[in-house]
Design a protein around this motif. Structure first.
Motif, PDB file in Angstrom:
ATOM      1  N   PRO C 142       0.824  -1.220   0.000  1.00  0.00           N
ATOM      2  CA  PRO C 142       0.000   0.000   0.000  1.00  0.00           C
ATOM      3  C   PRO C 142       0.852   1.260   0.000  1.00  0.00           C
ATOM      4  CG  PRO C 142      -0.871  -1.579   1.557  1.00  0.00           C
ATOM      5  CD  PRO C 142       0.442  -2.133   1.074  1.00  0.00           C
ATOM      6  N   VAL C 143       0.548   2.134  -0.943  1.00  0.00           N
ATOM      7  CA  VAL C 143       1.347   3.339  -1.133  1.00  0.00           C
ATOM      8  C   VAL C 143       1.283   4.234   0.098  1.00  0.00           C
ATOM      9  CG1 VAL C 143      -0.390   4.832  -2.166  1.00  0.00           C
ATOM     10  CG2 VAL C 143       1.969   4.969  -2.944  1.00  0.00           C
ATOM     11  N   VAL C 144       0.156   4.202   0.795  1.00  0.00           N
ATOM     12  CA  VAL C 144       0.008   5.080   1.945  1.00  0.00           C
ATOM     13  C   VAL C 144       1.000   4.719   3.051  1.00  0.00           C
ATOM     14  CG1 VAL C 144      -1.782   3.678   3.053  1.00  0.00           C
ATOM     15  CG2 VAL C 144      -1.632   6.081   3.579  1.00  0.00           C
ATOM     16  N   LEU C 145       1.433   3.466   3.063  1.00  0.00           N
ATOM     17  CA  LEU C 145       2.332   3.029   4.125  1.00  0.00           C
ATOM     18  C   LEU C 145       3.790   3.300   3.789  1.00  0.00           C
ATOM     19  CD1 LEU C 145       0.779  -0.440   4.981  1.00  0.00           C
ATOM     20  CD2 LEU C 145       0.414   1.732   6.123  1.00  0.00           C
ATOM     21  N   ARG C 146       4.051   3.506   2.506  1.00  0.00           N
ATOM     22  CA  ARG C 146       5.461   3.469   2.160  1.00  0.00           C
ATOM     23  C   ARG C 146       6.016   4.749   1.546  1.00  0.00           C
ATOM     24  NH1 ARG C 146       5.728   2.071  -3.473  1.00  0.00           N
ATOM     25  NH2 ARG C 146       3.684   1.153  -3.672  1.00  0.00           N
ATOM     26  N   TYR C 150       1.262  11.192   2.758  1.00  0.00           N
ATOM     27  CA  TYR C 150      -0.055  10.973   2.181  1.00  0.00           C
ATOM     28  C   TYR C 150      -1.105  10.976   3.291  1.00  0.00           C
ATOM     29  CZ  TYR C 150      -3.511   8.794  -0.903  1.00  0.00           C
ATOM     30  OH  TYR C 150      -4.626   8.518  -1.638  1.00  0.00           O
TER      31      TYR C 150
END
Lengths: 206, 206, 206
Positions: C142-146, C150
């Motif tokens: 997940p992009v939000v985690l990495r 965001y």
């Protein structure tokens, strides 16, 4: 009564499918049971969640639990040679599960007077939800999103039930058989939905 | 009172576990907090969902939120050298979380008069649900499905509580300690559940 | 009225974002629709689940369903060349979705008198939940985690609404624009949150 039989067939089919994927991923025996159970009952849980039935209604299915556990045990103990022939049987039991759960999801949604779009989506997600959970937990890309015509047949069931074209017991049986056959033909004749690709650039999405 | 203490211990243990995995995956600081919180509260959310308690009951645990955030902050600021020794402590805190959440899940399910199978599965999914979410969000195959004897101890707790063999406060404490010890012994002695593999063919599952 | 417009913008933005990711992953046309719909409505479903609104409230949004399906169709039919320029537009529509859903999630949670922590987390998970489902279903981390900042902006929206600093219609509009701008500046100036790594050892986590 129709529902109970449909539900039992689909549950068993998906339990087998989940157990097989777990074996392929070299999960241990508990992983085989968990993945089998998640695949078998995950679609129904997602359906209940989405159409407003308490998810805890799951626990009223004591008999189905036992059947799923039994069938997973059989898969785990099955001779290796036989499992290798799974491809054919796996497609078939999975098709039964897809057809069953799509019809059940659509019936539930239609009964609660949700709009047509909800009925179609409920059919799709109920039919493919267990398999999606299975694939995600196995670290795979969900098969329903990437391959062959799978979810389309579920949506077709949702459409026919949603517009009221199929609403009697015998009609549901016919629809059930039709979806299974369509799914088997899809695999046999390698029908594909159109797809197109955009080359994946460094970081296209956000 | 027993429950509150159990719940706090498990929540903190899982928050640490999630934060560590996020660090391993090179997630940024927000990812560390999110994964820590999801691991800490995900198991309880899944449990609530499955046994029919409103998921929003989560928000009544203001104190637990603060504790989890605090402990994740500590992990993030911890000297690198110390974190490398995490393996031992990680297993231990994770075992506490597993034991706690399995017992709590089983108690909840038993209290709502769900059948034995539900109690066992609730124990399993509550004990391992947070970790499953953690692993899926970290792009890993869930550890509960693939390694060592993990979920089995959760199911044992569910069984003992489900059949009424453990139902008093002191009994729950004993069970709690027993599960932790069994899990630690599992890791130490490398106990494995049986597993078998079928060679993965081109496209066995559907 | 404010809510409906916000919700429509965010839904469309996320539908596009999901459809694009599905194209990148070479999913077929059904996969494009499913991933688009999951991204568009998944955040709201998670929000409803977490704050105690029936998830089935989803189905009251017939118009939004149609809009999402329409916009996904446009994405699927769009000239390849244009899609390659998606990076810029994708970031922008995604920023609108993030801002919208974070504000809506916070408003819902605040209205139900959940504590401040719940409001912040609801904003975070509503803003990023659809994208997390999208990434998990696409087999991505997940992009939000990495990456980048965001979720932080979503939490900022939750904080401001949770403490009552923003509670009028015009204030919400200002907040909406501010979050979009902050997110765009994050991408443009490559702002990063601090992060640190621990070298991944054989088997650090449990």
């Amino acid at each position: 009564m129709t529902w109970e039989i449909f539900n039992a067939i689909g549950t068993i089919a998906f339990a087998i499918s989940g157990a097989i994927v777990a074996l392929e991923e070299e999960y241990d025996i508990l992983g085989v049971y968990v993945l089998g159970m998640v695949t078998a009952f995950g679609g129904g849980a997602i359906r209940n969640l989405l159409i407003g039935v308490p998810v805890s209604a799951l626990w009223d299915q004591g008999l189905l639990f036992l059947m799923a556990i039994l069938v997973i045990t059989v898969v785990f103990l099955f001779p290796l040679r036989a499992l290798k022939q799974w491809k054919r049987w796996g497609t078939f039991t999975d098709a039964i599960g897809l057809s069953t759960f799509a019809i059940l999801g659509a019936l539930y949604a239609a009964e609660m007077n949700h709009p047509l779009s909800a009925t179609i989506i409920a059919a799709l997600l109920t039919g493919s939800g267990g398999g999606m959970l299975r694939d995600v937990l196995a670290g795979r890309k969900p098969v329903v999103l990437r391959e062959d015509i799978y979810g389309l047949w579920a949506m077709l069931a949702g459409l026919l039930i949603g517009v009221g074209a199929v609403n009697q017991t015998w009609g549901l049986y016919v629809l059930f058989v039709a979806i299974v056959i369509l799914r088997m033909m899809t695999v046999h004749y390698k029908w594909r939905l159109p797809h197109r690709t955009i080359k994946q650039q460094e970081d296209v999405s956000v």
